[in-house]
Design a protein around this motif. Structure first.
Motif, short mmCIF file in Angstrom:
data_model
loop_
_atom_site.label_atom_id
_atom_site.label_comp_id
_atom_site.label_asym_id
_atom_site.label_seq_id
_atom_site.Cartn_x
_atom_site.Cartn_y
_atom_site.Cartn_z
N GLY A 176 47.65 27.93 29.31
CA GLY A 176 47.93 27.39 30.64
C GLY A 176 49.27 27.79 31.20
N ASN A 177 49.92 28.79 30.60
CA ASN A 177 51.22 29.24 31.08
C ASN A 177 51.08 30.16 32.30
OD1 ASN A 177 52.26 27.87 28.91
ND2 ASN A 177 52.64 29.68 27.67
N ASN A 178 52.13 30.25 33.08
CA ASN A 178 52.15 31.08 34.28
C ASN A 178 52.61 32.49 33.92
OD1 ASN A 178 52.56 32.26 36.76
ND2 ASN A 178 53.95 30.71 37.56
N PRO A 179 51.78 33.53 34.14
CA PRO A 179 52.16 34.90 33.78
C PRO A 179 52.98 35.62 34.85
CG PRO A 179 49.93 34.92 34.58
CD PRO A 179 50.39 33.48 34.64
N GLN A 180 53.44 34.91 35.87
CA GLN A 180 54.16 35.56 36.97
C GLN A 180 55.35 36.36 36.45
OE1 GLN A 180 55.60 32.79 39.92
NE2 GLN A 180 55.71 34.35 41.51
N TYR A 181 55.56 37.52 37.05
CA TYR A 181 56.62 38.48 36.75
C TYR A 181 56.34 39.30 35.48
CZ TYR A 181 59.02 35.60 40.17
OH TYR A 181 59.33 34.89 41.31
N LEU A 182 55.26 39.01 34.75
CA LEU A 182 54.86 39.85 33.63
C LEU A 182 53.84 40.90 34.06
CD1 LEU A 182 54.47 37.15 30.82
CD2 LEU A 182 56.41 38.70 31.21
N LEU A 183 53.25 40.69 35.23
CA LEU A 183 52.27 41.62 35.78
C LEU A 183 52.28 41.48 37.29
CD1 LEU A 183 50.26 39.06 36.00
CD2 LEU A 183 49.15 40.00 34.00
N PRO A 184 51.69 42.42 38.02
CA PRO A 184 51.71 42.31 39.49
C PRO A 184 51.04 41.02 39.97
CG PRO A 184 51.01 44.50 38.80
CD PRO A 184 51.04 43.67 37.55
N ASP A 185 51.54 40.49 41.08
CA ASP A 185 50.99 39.24 41.62
C ASP A 185 49.49 39.36 41.86
OD1 ASP A 185 53.43 38.01 41.55
OD2 ASP A 185 53.88 38.31 43.68
N ALA A 186 49.04 40.52 42.37
CA ALA A 186 47.61 40.68 42.64
C ALA A 186 46.78 40.58 41.37
CB ALA A 186 47.36 42.02 43.33
N VAL A 187 47.33 41.08 40.26
CA VAL A 187 46.62 40.99 38.98
C VAL A 187 46.62 39.55 38.47
CG1 VAL A 187 46.59 41.78 36.57
CG2 VAL A 187 47.12 43.39 38.41
N ALA A 188 47.75 38.87 38.59
CA ALA A 188 47.82 37.45 38.18
C ALA A 188 46.82 36.62 38.98
CB ALA A 188 49.23 36.92 38.35
N ASN A 189 46.74 36.89 40.27
CA ASN A 189 45.78 36.15 41.12
C ASN A 189 44.35 36.44 40.70
OD1 ASN A 189 47.84 35.00 42.63
ND2 ASN A 189 47.82 36.61 44.18
N TYR A 190 44.07 37.70 40.36
CA TYR A 190 42.72 38.07 39.94
C TYR A 190 42.35 37.34 38.64
CZ TYR A 190 38.70 40.97 38.73
OH TYR A 190 37.43 41.41 38.40
N ILE A 191 43.28 37.27 37.71
CA ILE A 191 43.02 36.57 36.45
C ILE A 191 42.68 35.10 36.70
CG2 ILE A 191 44.15 35.73 34.34
CD1 ILE A 191 45.68 38.43 34.30
N ARG A 192 43.43 34.48 37.60
CA ARG A 192 43.14 33.07 37.93
C ARG A 192 41.79 32.92 38.62
NH1 ARG A 192 48.88 32.81 38.70
NH2 ARG A 192 48.68 33.64 40.82
N GLN A 193 41.52 33.78 39.59
CA GLN A 193 40.27 33.68 40.35
C GLN A 193 39.05 33.89 39.47
OE1 GLN A 193 40.95 36.69 43.30
NE2 GLN A 193 42.47 35.48 44.42
N GLN A 194 39.15 34.80 38.50
CA GLN A 194 38.02 35.13 37.65
C GLN A 194 37.95 34.27 36.39
OE1 GLN A 194 35.64 37.34 38.58
NE2 GLN A 194 36.75 37.64 40.50
N GLY A 195 38.98 33.47 36.16
CA GLY A 195 39.01 32.64 34.96
C GLY A 195 39.11 33.44 33.67
N LEU A 196 39.82 34.59 33.71
CA LEU A 196 39.93 35.43 32.53
C LEU A 196 40.84 34.80 31.48
CD1 LEU A 196 40.30 38.99 34.13
CD2 LEU A 196 38.22 37.76 33.49
N TYR A 197 40.54 35.09 30.22
CA TYR A 197 41.35 34.72 29.06
C TYR A 197 41.39 33.22 28.78
CZ TYR A 197 42.79 39.40 30.35
OH TYR A 197 42.78 40.73 30.74
N THR A 198 40.48 32.50 29.37
CA THR A 198 40.45 31.04 29.13
C THR A 198 39.32 30.64 28.20
OG1 THR A 198 39.09 30.73 31.12
CG2 THR A 198 41.48 30.50 31.37
N GLY A 199 38.45 31.59 27.85
CA GLY A 199 37.33 31.27 26.96
C GLY A 199 36.80 32.53 26.32
N SER A 200 35.49 32.70 26.32
CA SER A 200 34.86 33.86 25.72
C SER A 200 35.00 35.08 26.64
CB SER A 200 33.39 33.58 25.45
OG SER A 200 32.73 33.25 26.65
N VAL A 201 34.62 36.24 26.13
CA VAL A 201 34.68 37.48 26.91
C VAL A 201 33.75 37.37 28.12
CG1 VAL A 201 34.23 39.96 26.87
CG2 VAL A 201 35.20 38.84 24.87
N VAL A 202 34.28 37.76 29.29
CA VAL A 202 33.46 37.74 30.52
C VAL A 202 33.59 39.09 31.22
CG1 VAL A 202 33.60 35.27 30.86
CG2 VAL A 202 35.38 36.72 31.83
#
Length: 215
Positions: free
Chosen positions: A189-215
Protein backbone atom coordinates in the motif's frame (compact mmCIF):
# COMPACT_ATOMS: atom_id res chain seq x y z
CA UNK A 1 26.92 6.81 -41.20
CA UNK A 2 23.63 7.45 -39.38
CA UNK A 3 23.81 7.92 -35.58
CA UNK A 4 23.42 4.69 -33.59
CA UNK A 5 20.13 3.40 -32.24
CA UNK A 6 20.14 2.38 -28.59
CA UNK A 7 18.30 -0.74 -27.43
CA UNK A 8 17.27 -1.31 -23.81
CA UNK A 9 15.55 -4.58 -22.96
CA UNK A 10 13.88 -5.73 -19.79
CA UNK A 11 10.73 -7.10 -18.25
CA UNK A 12 9.78 -3.52 -17.25
CA UNK A 13 7.52 -4.87 -14.51
CA UNK A 14 7.16 -1.95 -13.94
CA UNK A 15 9.43 0.39 -15.87
CA UNK A 16 11.01 2.91 -13.48
CA UNK A 17 13.42 5.83 -13.19
CA UNK A 18 16.46 3.56 -13.10
CA UNK A 19 15.62 2.23 -16.57
CA UNK A 20 14.80 5.68 -17.89
CA UNK A 21 17.87 7.46 -16.51
CA UNK A 22 20.09 4.78 -18.06
CA UNK A 23 18.40 5.31 -21.42
CA UNK A 24 18.76 9.10 -21.16
CA UNK A 25 22.41 8.91 -20.07
CA UNK A 26 23.25 6.60 -22.95
CA UNK A 27 21.49 8.81 -25.47
CA UNK A 28 23.21 11.97 -24.22
CA UNK A 29 26.72 10.57 -23.70
CA UNK A 30 26.83 8.58 -26.94
CA UNK A 31 24.80 10.80 -29.27
CA UNK A 32 22.23 8.09 -30.03
CA UNK A 33 19.47 8.91 -32.49
CA UNK A 34 16.93 7.20 -30.22
CA UNK A 35 16.65 4.51 -27.57
CA UNK A 36 14.15 1.73 -28.18
CA UNK A 37 12.64 0.02 -25.15
CA UNK A 38 12.26 -3.72 -25.72
CA UNK A 39 9.86 -5.32 -23.21
CA UNK A 40 10.57 -9.05 -22.87
CA UNK A 41 7.82 -11.64 -23.24
CA UNK A 42 9.50 -14.69 -21.70
CA UNK A 43 12.81 -13.60 -20.10
CA UNK A 44 15.33 -16.48 -20.34
CA UNK A 45 17.23 -15.61 -17.14
CA UNK A 46 14.46 -14.33 -14.84
CA UNK A 47 11.20 -15.40 -13.25
CA UNK A 48 7.92 -14.95 -15.14
CA UNK A 49 6.81 -11.30 -14.80
CA UNK A 50 4.06 -10.47 -12.30
CA UNK A 51 1.94 -8.56 -14.83
CA UNK A 52 0.74 -9.60 -18.28
CA UNK A 53 2.55 -8.45 -21.45
CA UNK A 54 -0.25 -6.01 -22.34
CA UNK A 55 0.27 -4.12 -19.07
CA UNK A 56 4.06 -4.02 -19.33
CA UNK A 57 3.77 -2.78 -22.92
CA UNK A 58 1.28 -0.10 -21.89
CA UNK A 59 3.56 1.11 -19.08
CA UNK A 60 6.58 1.22 -21.41
CA UNK A 61 4.59 3.26 -23.92
CA UNK A 62 3.49 5.71 -21.22
CA UNK A 63 7.10 6.13 -20.06
CA UNK A 64 8.40 6.60 -23.61
CA UNK A 65 5.68 9.15 -24.40
CA UNK A 66 6.89 11.26 -21.47
CA UNK A 67 10.60 10.96 -22.37
CA UNK A 68 11.99 12.61 -25.53
CA UNK A 69 14.09 10.26 -27.64
CA UNK A 70 12.53 7.05 -26.36
CA UNK A 71 10.35 4.69 -28.38
CA UNK A 72 8.94 1.21 -27.77
CA UNK A 73 9.62 -1.86 -29.90
CA UNK A 74 7.17 -4.66 -29.07
CA UNK A 75 8.64 -7.42 -31.25
CA UNK A 76 9.73 -9.58 -28.31
CA UNK A 77 6.23 -9.46 -26.83
CA UNK A 78 4.85 -10.79 -30.11
CA UNK A 79 6.89 -14.00 -29.86
CA UNK A 80 5.82 -17.16 -28.06
CA UNK A 81 9.44 -18.22 -27.60
CA UNK A 82 11.93 -16.95 -24.99
CA UNK A 83 13.19 -13.40 -25.62
CA UNK A 84 16.72 -14.17 -26.77
CA UNK A 85 18.67 -11.01 -27.50
CA UNK A 86 20.49 -12.57 -30.45
CA UNK A 87 17.18 -13.14 -32.28
CA UNK A 88 16.18 -9.51 -31.82
CA UNK A 89 19.56 -8.21 -32.99
CA UNK A 90 19.49 -10.39 -36.11
CA UNK A 91 16.00 -9.09 -36.98
CA UNK A 92 16.99 -5.47 -36.44
CA UNK A 93 20.21 -5.82 -38.42
CA UNK A 94 18.23 -7.20 -41.36
CA UNK A 95 15.82 -4.25 -41.15
CA UNK A 96 18.32 -1.45 -40.57
CA UNK A 97 21.25 -2.45 -42.74
CA UNK A 98 24.54 -0.93 -41.54
CA UNK A 99 23.11 1.56 -39.04
CA UNK A 100 25.00 1.14 -35.75
CA UNK A 101 23.14 -0.58 -32.91
CA UNK A 102 24.01 -0.15 -29.24
CA UNK A 103 22.56 -2.78 -26.93
CA UNK A 104 22.47 -1.31 -23.40
CA UNK A 105 22.97 -3.62 -20.42
CA UNK A 106 24.09 -3.53 -16.80
CA UNK A 107 27.50 -4.65 -15.60
CA UNK A 108 25.90 -7.71 -13.98
CA UNK A 109 24.70 -8.79 -17.42
CA UNK A 110 28.13 -8.34 -18.99
CA UNK A 111 29.75 -10.37 -16.19
CA UNK A 112 27.39 -13.27 -16.96
CA UNK A 113 27.37 -12.79 -20.73
CA UNK A 114 28.89 -16.21 -21.42
CA UNK A 115 25.68 -17.75 -20.05
CA UNK A 116 23.54 -16.00 -22.68
CA UNK A 117 22.12 -17.83 -25.69
CA UNK A 118 24.61 -17.65 -28.61
CA UNK A 119 26.51 -14.92 -26.77
CA UNK A 120 29.53 -15.21 -29.05
CA UNK A 121 27.42 -13.80 -31.92
CA UNK A 122 26.09 -10.67 -30.18
CA UNK A 123 28.97 -8.40 -31.22
CA UNK A 124 28.50 -9.38 -34.87
CA UNK A 125 25.21 -7.45 -34.83
CA UNK A 126 25.58 -4.67 -32.22
CA UNK A 127 27.85 -2.80 -29.88
CA UNK A 128 27.40 -3.55 -26.18
CA UNK A 129 27.04 -0.45 -24.00
CA UNK A 130 27.48 -1.39 -20.36
CA UNK A 131 26.12 0.85 -17.61
CA UNK A 132 28.35 0.91 -14.54
CA UNK A 133 29.32 3.09 -11.59
CA UNK A 134 31.91 5.77 -12.46
CA UNK A 135 35.41 4.82 -11.36
CA UNK A 136 34.50 1.18 -10.65
CA UNK A 137 36.66 -1.47 -12.34
CA UNK A 138 34.85 -4.75 -13.02
CA UNK A 139 36.39 -8.16 -12.43
CA UNK A 140 35.87 -10.52 -15.37
CA UNK A 141 36.62 -14.20 -15.68
CA UNK A 142 39.26 -15.16 -18.24
CA UNK A 143 36.76 -15.55 -21.09
CA UNK A 144 35.16 -12.16 -20.59
CA UNK A 145 38.48 -10.46 -19.88
CA UNK A 146 39.71 -11.63 -23.28
CA UNK A 147 36.44 -10.51 -24.89
CA UNK A 148 36.83 -7.04 -23.40
CA UNK A 149 40.48 -6.82 -24.36
CA UNK A 150 39.55 -7.63 -27.96
CA UNK A 151 36.48 -5.42 -28.25
CA UNK A 152 36.58 -2.76 -25.50
CA UNK A 153 36.77 0.95 -26.35
CA UNK A 154 36.12 4.27 -24.64
CA UNK A 155 36.04 6.15 -27.96
CA UNK A 156 32.37 6.86 -28.62
CA UNK A 157 33.11 7.76 -32.24
CA UNK A 158 33.89 4.11 -32.93
CA UNK A 159 30.27 3.34 -32.07
CA UNK A 160 29.24 5.75 -34.83
CA UNK A 161 31.74 4.63 -37.45
CA UNK A 162 31.03 0.90 -37.32
CA UNK A 163 27.68 -0.94 -37.11
CA UNK A 164 28.74 -3.41 -34.39
CA UNK A 165 31.66 -5.01 -32.59
CA UNK A 166 32.66 -2.81 -29.63
CA UNK A 167 32.07 -2.90 -25.86
CA UNK A 168 31.73 0.56 -24.29
CA UNK A 169 31.62 1.13 -20.50
CA UNK A 170 29.11 3.90 -19.81
CA UNK A 171 29.65 5.95 -16.65
CA UNK A 172 26.18 5.95 -15.12
CA UNK A 173 25.52 6.53 -11.41
CA UNK A 174 23.06 3.78 -10.51
CA UNK A 175 19.83 4.70 -8.77
CA UNK A 176 18.91 2.48 -5.84
CA UNK A 177 15.54 1.46 -7.22
CA UNK A 178 14.25 -1.82 -8.61
CA UNK A 179 11.04 -3.20 -10.05
CA UNK A 180 10.94 -5.77 -7.24
CA UNK A 181 11.11 -2.98 -4.65
CA UNK A 182 8.28 -1.09 -6.35
CA UNK A 183 6.05 -4.17 -6.64
CA UNK A 184 6.54 -5.05 -2.99
CA UNK A 185 5.84 -1.47 -1.96
CA UNK A 186 2.61 -1.37 -3.96
CA UNK A 187 1.50 -4.65 -2.35
CA UNK A 188 2.01 -3.03 1.06
CA UNK A 189 0.00 0.00 0.00
CA UNK A 190 2.98 2.34 -0.31
CA UNK A 191 3.07 5.28 -2.73
CA UNK A 192 5.55 4.67 -5.62
CA UNK A 193 5.64 8.35 -6.64
CA UNK A 194 9.03 9.58 -7.90
CA UNK A 195 10.24 5.99 -8.46
CA UNK A 196 8.53 5.86 -11.86
CA UNK A 197 6.73 8.30 -14.18
CA UNK A 198 3.43 9.66 -12.86
CA UNK A 199 1.58 8.20 -15.85
CA UNK A 200 2.93 4.73 -15.01
CA UNK A 201 2.04 5.10 -11.31
CA UNK A 202 -1.48 6.13 -12.31
CA UNK A 203 -1.76 3.15 -14.65
CA UNK A 204 -0.71 0.76 -11.87
CA UNK A 205 -3.40 2.18 -9.59
CA UNK A 206 -6.10 2.16 -12.27
CA UNK A 207 -5.37 -1.44 -13.27
CA UNK A 208 -4.85 -2.72 -9.74
CA UNK A 209 -1.43 -4.15 -10.62
CA UNK A 210 0.79 -5.86 -8.03
CA UNK A 211 -1.96 -6.16 -5.45
CA UNK A 212 -2.77 -9.83 -6.04
CA UNK A 213 -2.25 -12.52 -8.66
CA UNK A 214 -0.85 -11.94 -12.15
CA UNK A 215 -3.27 -9.98 -14.36
Amino acid sequence: MTAPIGLLGGTFDPIHVGHLRTAIQAQEQLGLSEVRLLPNHIPPHRATPDSAPKHRLAMARLAAAATPGLTVDERELNRTTPSYTIDTLIELRAELGQQPLCFIMGMDSLCSLNKWHRWQELLEHAHLVVSHRPGWKPTFDDTLEQLYQNHGTQDRERLHRTPAGHIFLLDNPELEVSSTQIREGVRRGNNPQYLLPDAVANYIRQQGLYTGSVV
